[in-house]
Design a protein around this motif. Structure first.
Motif, mmCIF file in Angstrom:
data_model
loop_
_atom_site.group_PDB
_atom_site.id
_atom_site.type_symbol
_atom_site.label_atom_id
_atom_site.label_comp_id
_atom_site.label_asym_id
_atom_site.label_seq_id
_atom_site.Cartn_x
_atom_site.Cartn_y
_atom_site.Cartn_z
ATOM 1 N N SER A 191 3.197 5.015 -0.151
ATOM 2 C CA SER A 191 2.472 6.280 -0.080
ATOM 3 C C SER A 191 1.594 6.411 -1.305
ATOM 4 O O SER A 191 1.919 5.892 -2.377
ATOM 5 C CB SER A 191 3.443 7.464 0.002
ATOM 6 N N GLY A 192 0.469 7.107 -1.142
ATOM 7 C CA GLY A 192 -0.431 7.315 -2.281
ATOM 8 C C GLY A 192 -1.497 8.329 -1.943
ATOM 9 O O GLY A 192 -1.634 8.764 -0.799
ATOM 10 N N GLY A 193 -2.254 8.691 -2.943
ATOM 11 C CA GLY A 193 -3.288 9.698 -2.769
ATOM 12 C C GLY A 193 -4.496 9.187 -2.017
ATOM 13 O O GLY A 193 -4.660 7.981 -1.795
ATOM 14 N N ASP A 228 -3.358 4.596 1.430
ATOM 15 C CA ASP A 228 -2.810 4.146 2.708
ATOM 16 C C ASP A 228 -3.782 3.243 3.447
ATOM 17 O O ASP A 228 -3.380 2.281 4.108
ATOM 18 C CB ASP A 228 -2.448 5.350 3.587
ATOM 19 N N ALA A 229 -5.073 3.545 3.369
ATOM 20 C CA ALA A 229 -6.077 2.699 4.027
ATOM 21 C C ALA A 229 -6.115 1.313 3.379
ATOM 22 O O ALA A 229 -6.264 0.300 4.068
ATOM 23 C CB ALA A 229 -7.454 3.362 3.954
ATOM 24 N N ILE A 230 -5.969 1.264 2.061
ATOM 25 C CA ILE A 230 -5.944 -0.023 1.363
ATOM 26 C C ILE A 230 -4.704 -0.810 1.793
ATOM 27 O O ILE A 230 -4.766 -2.019 2.058
ATOM 28 C CB ILE A 230 -5.948 0.196 -0.162
ATOM 29 N N GLN A 280 3.604 12.820 -3.048
ATOM 30 C CA GLN A 280 3.968 11.517 -3.614
ATOM 31 C C GLN A 280 5.032 11.678 -4.712
ATOM 32 O O GLN A 280 5.949 10.865 -4.799
ATOM 33 C CB GLN A 280 2.721 10.812 -4.171
ATOM 34 N N GLU A 281 4.898 12.711 -5.533
ATOM 35 C CA GLU A 281 5.906 12.941 -6.571
ATOM 36 C C GLU A 281 7.277 13.171 -5.939
ATOM 37 O O GLU A 281 8.292 12.647 -6.413
ATOM 38 C CB GLU A 281 5.506 14.143 -7.433
ATOM 39 N N HIS A 282 7.312 13.941 -4.860
ATOM 40 C CA HIS A 282 8.578 14.216 -4.169
ATOM 41 C C HIS A 282 9.173 12.922 -3.622
ATOM 42 O O HIS A 282 10.373 12.653 -3.783
ATOM 43 C CB HIS A 282 8.339 15.217 -3.031
#
Length: 313
Positions: A191-193, A228-230, A280-282
């Motif tokens: 997961s990421g921004g 996510d696309a990467i 993402q922090e969660h």
């Protein structure tokens, strides 16, 4: 070179005859004609997409090349899905014929014909899916963006047996479809921004995790931009199976946190979390608390102090 050889292997597999007699039109003639040459199909598929960019490059139509190329990939996807639907209907016919088998030659021939049709359609769908996947990979190379279907998922499932008893065939077919949409193996969460520029960092971490867990399945949070696309592009390049967890928007602001909990219930082997939002922090905190090996990645700009403190850098 490695990617090209991997693609060649996939084409050889997808374009191998798996049924002696072939027919994809109900009531049509049965043929024993061979499959097309795998290498030629691979080259032609790549050229279909690449040529569009080549002929439009440095012209006033260059800006629409990606839209036309997207349509080429989608046309392969659409035909593959249509054939898959026909195969599903053919499988239901096989299922309906099984209870009526009384040992008579007429009934046995009817069941055999129905199974030939279903197996032939499966073989065709696998070949078309292979072409679609290679066209999508070529699109990604040309545009830097992974090709994405407007709905549904991309799956391909090649059979290896050429002659299977009807009930065994249906059971194997069902299991194959189930595994394609719910693959089995060690799960790696990702997961990421939506704002991220460093493709190389994500690729490097994914490559290293994949080297340790070659049978891994990547589970992402299904965003179509940023991290996510990467990760989806990396999965397409390496052939890693991917599960995309979309949001249930009916849950409102809770949707992202509920999705995190769903992903964690998969009992993942590892997690990769890139700097992003509170979602993402969660996920990172919950993964660490569950003693899951967690890789924390941050952006290479100056806006990382809050994420760094929250994630104990």
């Amino acid at each position: 070179m490695t990617d090209y050889l991997d693609a060649a292997d996939r084409f050889e597999h997808a374009f191998t005859e798996t049924v002696e007699n072939f027919r994809i039109v109900p009531g049509g003639e049965v043929t024993d004609a061979p499959m097309p040459d795998a290498g030629q199909v691979q080259q032609a598929t790549e050229l279909m997409v690449r040529t569009i960019f080549d002929i439009f490059r440095d012209t006033r139509l260059e800006s629409v090349a990606d839209k036309i190329a997207w349509g080429v990939v989608y046309s392969l996807h659409k035909v593959a899905k249509d054939i898959e639907g026909q195969a599903d209907r053919a499988a239901r016919v096989v299922q309906e014929l099984i209870p009526g088998q009384d040992g008579s030659e007429v009934n046995s021939l009817e069941l055999e014909d129905a199974q030939i049709l279903c197996q032939s359609l499966d073989e065709t769908q696998d070949a078309l899916a292979c072409m679609r996947d290679h066209a999508a990979a070529t699109y990604h190379v040309e545009t830097g963006r992974p090709w994405s279907t407007p709905r549904a998922s991309l799956t391909s499932s090649k059979r290896t047996a050429s002659v299977i008893a009807a009930q065994d065939f249906l059971k194997a077919r069902y299991q194959r479809r189930a595994q394609a949409h719910a693959p089995q193996g060690p799960i790696v969460l990702f997961s990421g921004g939506q704002v991220w520029e460093d493709h190389a960092l994500i690729y490097d971490v994914l490559d290293r995790v994949h080297a340790r867990i070659p049978g891994m399945i990547l589970a992402t949070t299904a965003q179509d931009r940023g991290c996510d696309a990467i990760a989806a592009a990396w999965a397409a390049r390496t052939g890693c199976k991917l599960i995309a967890f979309t949001l249930n928007h009916k849950l409102g602001q809770r949707a992202g946190f509920v999705r995190n909990e769903q992903m964690l219930r998969l009992k993942p082997a590892e997690a990769i979390v890139c700097e992003g939002s509170g979602i993402q922090e969660h996920l990172a905190r919950e993964a660490q608390q569950a003693r899951i090996v967690t890789h924390l990645l941050r952006r290479s700009d100056q806006r990382t102090s809050g994420w760094a403190r929250a994630m104990n850098y």
